[in-house]
Design a protein around this motif. Structure first.
Motif, PDB file in Angstrom:
ATOM      1  N   GLU A 106       0.823  -1.170   0.015  1.00  0.00           N
ATOM      2  CA  GLU A 106      -0.083   0.019  -0.033  1.00  0.00           C
ATOM      3  C   GLU A 106       0.950   1.321  -0.031  1.00  0.00           C
ATOM      4  OE1 GLU A 106      -3.187   0.175   2.827  1.00  0.00           O
ATOM      5  OE2 GLU A 106      -3.887  -1.870   2.304  1.00  0.00           O
ATOM      6  N   PRO A 107       0.339   2.504  -0.135  1.00  0.00           N
ATOM      7  CA  PRO A 107       1.000   3.610  -0.427  1.00  0.00           C
ATOM      8  C   PRO A 107       1.835   3.820   0.878  1.00  0.00           C
ATOM      9  CG  PRO A 107      -1.052   4.083  -1.511  1.00  0.00           C
ATOM     10  CD  PRO A 107      -0.933   2.507  -0.854  1.00  0.00           C
TER      11      PRO A 107
ATOM     12  N   GLU B 146      -0.301   3.305 -10.182  1.00  0.00           N
ATOM     13  CA  GLU B 146      -0.147   2.721  -8.987  1.00  0.00           C
ATOM     14  C   GLU B 146      -1.241   3.284  -8.137  1.00  0.00           C
ATOM     15  OE1 GLU B 146       2.762   1.515  -5.147  1.00  0.00           O
ATOM     16  OE2 GLU B 146       3.604   2.341  -6.867  1.00  0.00           O
TER      17      GLU B 146
ATOM     18  N   ARG C 121      -4.352   1.547  -9.203  1.00  0.00           N
ATOM     19  CA  ARG C 121      -4.609   0.355  -8.565  1.00  0.00           C
ATOM     20  C   ARG C 121      -5.335   0.238  -7.288  1.00  0.00           C
ATOM     21  NH1 ARG C 121       0.181  -0.896 -11.464  1.00  0.00           N
ATOM     22  NH2 ARG C 121       1.520  -0.529  -9.822  1.00  0.00           N
ATOM     23  N   TRP C 122      -4.588   1.410  -6.426  1.00  0.00           N
ATOM     24  CA  TRP C 122      -5.173   1.593  -4.972  1.00  0.00           C
ATOM     25  C   TRP C 122      -6.656   1.798  -5.111  1.00  0.00           C
ATOM     26  CZ3 TRP C 122      -3.349  -1.592  -1.836  1.00  0.00           C
ATOM     27  CH2 TRP C 122      -2.005  -1.961  -1.981  1.00  0.00           C
TER      28      TRP C 122
ATOM     29  N   GLU D 231      -2.467   9.486   0.647  1.00  0.00           N
ATOM     30  CA  GLU D 231      -3.222   8.834   1.826  1.00  0.00           C
ATOM     31  C   GLU D 231      -4.158   9.450   2.726  1.00  0.00           C
ATOM     32  OE1 GLU D 231       0.613   7.697   4.027  1.00  0.00           O
ATOM     33  OE2 GLU D 231       0.549   5.660   3.131  1.00  0.00           O
TER      34      GLU D 231
END
Length: 70
Positions: free
Chosen positions: A5-6, A18, A21-22, A56
């Motif tokens: 995860e980031p 990316e 994708r999250w 985040e």
């Protein structure tokens, strides 16, 4: 939080792909969202990157979100 995860790799930025994708969206959708400002980005030359800390926070995964849960 999963290891990929980031923020888990220590990297300060991730690729738009990316970030997509999250979010569970395609590469094209991620770039469209970045273009609209829905995903925070910075440009380094021709490279478009997503800073991990603001991303985040957008997802509610930042340090403040973790400390509130404690």
């Amino acid at each position: 939080m999963r290891a990929n995860e980031p923020g888990q790799t220590g990297a300060k930025t991730i690729s738009v792909e990316e970030a997509g994708r999250w979010l569970g969206v395609s590469r094209n959708t991620a770039y469209e969202a970045a273009g609209r400002g829905e995903i925070p980005t910075i440009r380094i030359g021709r490279l478009l990157r997503v800073p991990v800390a603001p991303f985040e926070r957008l997802l509610g995964l930042g340090a403040s979100a973790n400390s509130e849960a404690a």
